[in-house]
Each structure stands twice: as structure tokens, then as C-alpha cells.
Design a protein around this motif. Structure first.
Motif, mmCIF file in Angstrom:
data_model
loop_
_atom_site.group_PDB
_atom_site.id
_atom_site.type_symbol
_atom_site.label_atom_id
_atom_site.label_comp_id
_atom_site.label_asym_id
_atom_site.label_seq_id
_atom_site.Cartn_x
_atom_site.Cartn_y
_atom_site.Cartn_z
ATOM 1 N N LEU A 22 0.750 -1.356 -0.742
ATOM 2 C CA LEU A 22 -0.020 -0.432 -0.204
ATOM 3 C C LEU A 22 1.266 1.619 -0.095
ATOM 4 N N ASP A 23 1.808 0.832 0.466
ATOM 5 C CA ASP A 23 2.654 2.542 1.031
ATOM 6 C C ASP A 23 3.372 2.080 -0.114
ATOM 7 N N HIS B 130 0.694 3.798 -3.106
ATOM 8 C CA HIS B 130 1.111 5.351 -2.610
ATOM 9 C C HIS B 130 2.053 6.672 -3.284
ATOM 10 N N ALA C 270 -4.241 1.126 -6.116
ATOM 11 C CA ALA C 270 -4.851 2.048 -4.954
ATOM 12 C C ALA C 270 -6.277 2.635 -4.282
ATOM 13 N N GLN C 271 -7.320 2.309 -4.894
ATOM 14 C CA GLN C 271 -8.144 2.195 -3.831
ATOM 15 C C GLN C 271 -8.630 1.388 -4.008
ATOM 16 N N ARG D 290 -7.438 0.026 -1.341
ATOM 17 C CA ARG D 290 -7.356 0.625 -0.332
ATOM 18 C C ARG D 290 -8.764 0.370 0.686
ATOM 19 N N LYS E 96 -9.613 -3.273 1.069
ATOM 20 C CA LYS E 96 -10.017 -3.825 0.926
ATOM 21 C C LYS E 96 -10.004 -4.888 2.495
ATOM 22 N N VAL F 77 -7.333 -3.982 5.285
ATOM 23 C CA VAL F 77 -6.600 -3.104 5.080
ATOM 24 C C VAL F 77 -7.837 -1.957 6.430
ATOM 25 N N ARG F 78 -8.921 -1.504 6.066
ATOM 26 C CA ARG F 78 -9.501 -1.282 6.847
ATOM 27 C C ARG F 78 -9.629 -1.656 8.381
ATOM 28 N N ARG G 41 -6.331 -1.131 9.660
ATOM 29 C CA ARG G 41 -6.117 0.561 9.497
ATOM 30 C C ARG G 41 -4.391 0.352 8.972
ATOM 31 N N ALA H 107 -3.685 1.744 6.284
ATOM 32 C CA ALA H 107 -3.626 3.382 5.426
ATOM 33 C C ALA H 107 -2.921 4.399 6.386
ATOM 34 N N MET I 104 -7.474 9.369 1.537
ATOM 35 C CA MET I 104 -7.832 8.392 0.118
ATOM 36 C C MET I 104 -7.513 8.880 -1.451
#
Length: 216
Positions: A28-29, A32, A171-172, A175, A177, A180-181, A184, A186, A191
Motif C-alpha cells: 500500500l505504501d 501511495h 490504490a483505491q 484501500r 479491502k 486494510v480497513r 488501518r 493506510a 484516500m
């Protein structure tokens, strides 16, 4: 199964889950970073397009009224770009460890900047809508060079926006998944958002390496 075996199993599962979360967070990083890099590239190309429009407006190749309108639209982009010039200068260092990481780039383009870019596109289309006028400009070597610079910058800006929006969509998806939520992963990063603006191509200009409409 003994208590020691259960404990070892629990520790092994915890380590595996931790490793998987670390891998997901690292991915994820990287996404981003990809979004920020593509946004910086887009800003750079939009600044080049505005600069090419300024050069065209100042060249006396267009009629005075069109030149004034085009110059105002281009300068509106560059003046609103108190931010973008800084961003363009930071492009080379984006991948270094010590480089600043402007997380605000994930949140999309400011409405005022997008409006200025769209106004510039509309002004350029109005100035270059007549294929015969464009062909006449291309007959002059100076005018032809100005149009080539503009079309090249505009084409690269369109490609950069497409690549940026594709990176944002990727990325969205990640994010969105559930893990991921839940964990946390991210952090506090906003977003990622796509850049939406009017960059439709003037029909009379002709794509780079293509003849302008109305020419042989």
C-alpha cells in the motif's frame, strides 16, 4: 496436543499474520508513492503546457484579442500553481529516503487549479478550432515550432493524467479491502483521488507526429 505445542502454533500464526500485514502495508505504501509520483509528473506536464501556451500568446502569431485571452488563461494556471512549481522541483528526489512525502497529493487536485486548467483547455480549443488558421500558423517555422511544443506538452499531460488516474484506481481498490480497513494499514493518509479536468484535444491542432486537420 500439549500446551507448549499450542503456544508454538499460536506464535507461528501470529508471526505469519504479522508478516502478511507487513507485506500488505508495504504494498500500500508503494501504491501511495506511485500515486504521488504520477501526480507530480502530471503537474510537471500541465505546467509545461501552460508555459507553451504563454509562449504562443506572446509570439504575435495570433490575433491580439486571442493572445490576451490565452495569456490570461495560461497565467491563471501558473499563478494558481504556487504549489505546483514546488512539486515539479521535488520530482527528482521523490524516490529518496530523505525526500519530503507530500501526502496531500493523494487527495486530488484543488478545485481552483482544475478549473484554471479546464479554462485553459477551452481557451486553446477556441484559439485553434479553425484547421485553416492552424495550417497557416504551421506554414511559419516559428509558429510551427510553437504548436509542436504545445501539442507535445498537451499530449504528455493527457497521458500523465491517464496514468495517474489508473494508479489512483489501483490504490483505491487495495484501500477498499476489508483487512486494510480493519487493521488501518493506510494510517492517516487520505484516500487517493483522481484528477478530473477538461483536457479535450483541439480538433484542428493535430496530434504529435500527425498532420494537422485540413493539411495533406
Amino acid at each position: 496436543m500439549t500446551w507448549s505445542e499450542i503456544a508454538i502454533l499460536v506464535v507461528a500464526v501470529a508471526v505469519l499474520v504479522g508478516w502478511l500485514l507487513w507485506v500488505a502495508a508495504s504494498r500500500l505504501d508503494r501504491l501511495h508513492r506511485k500515486v504521488m509520483a504520477s501526480r507530480l509528473a502530471l503537474d510537471a506536464q500541465l505546467v509545461r503546457r501552460a508555459s507553451a501556451a504563454v509562449d504562443l500568446a506572446a509570439s504575435a502569431e495570433l490575433d491580439p484579442v486571442t493572445s490576451v485571452l490565452l495569456a490570461e488563461a495560461a497565467h491563471a494556471v501558473l499563478d494558481d500553481d504556487a504549489d505546483a512549481r514546488r512539486l515539479v522541483e521535488s520530482v527528482p528526489g521523490l524516490g529518496t529516503q530523505d525526500a519530503p512525502r507530500p501526502r496531500r497529493l493523494l487527495g486530488g487536485m484543488a478545485p481552483s487549479r482544475a478549473l484554471a486548467e479546464s479554462d485553459l483547455s477551452a481557451t486553446l480549443r477556441s484559439a485553434l478550432e479553425d484547421a485553416e488558421d492552424v495550417a497557416e500558423l504551421r506554414d511559419d517555422p516559428a509558429g510551427d515550432e510553437l504548436l509542436r511544443n504545445l501539442s507535445a506538452a498537451w499530449y504528455r499531460a493527457q497521458l500523465a493524467r491517464r496514468f495517474h488516474n489508473e494508479a489512483v484506481a489501483q490504490a483505491q481498490r487495495v484501500r477498499g479491502k476489508w483487512w486494510v480497513r480493519l487493521f488501518r494499514l493506510a494510517g492517516h493518509a487520505p484516500m487517493p483521488a483522481t484528477v478530473e479536468l477538461d483536457d479535450a484535444w483541439p480538433p484542428g491542432l493535430g496530434r504529435p507526429l500527425e498532420p494537422a486537420a485540413g493539411t495533406s
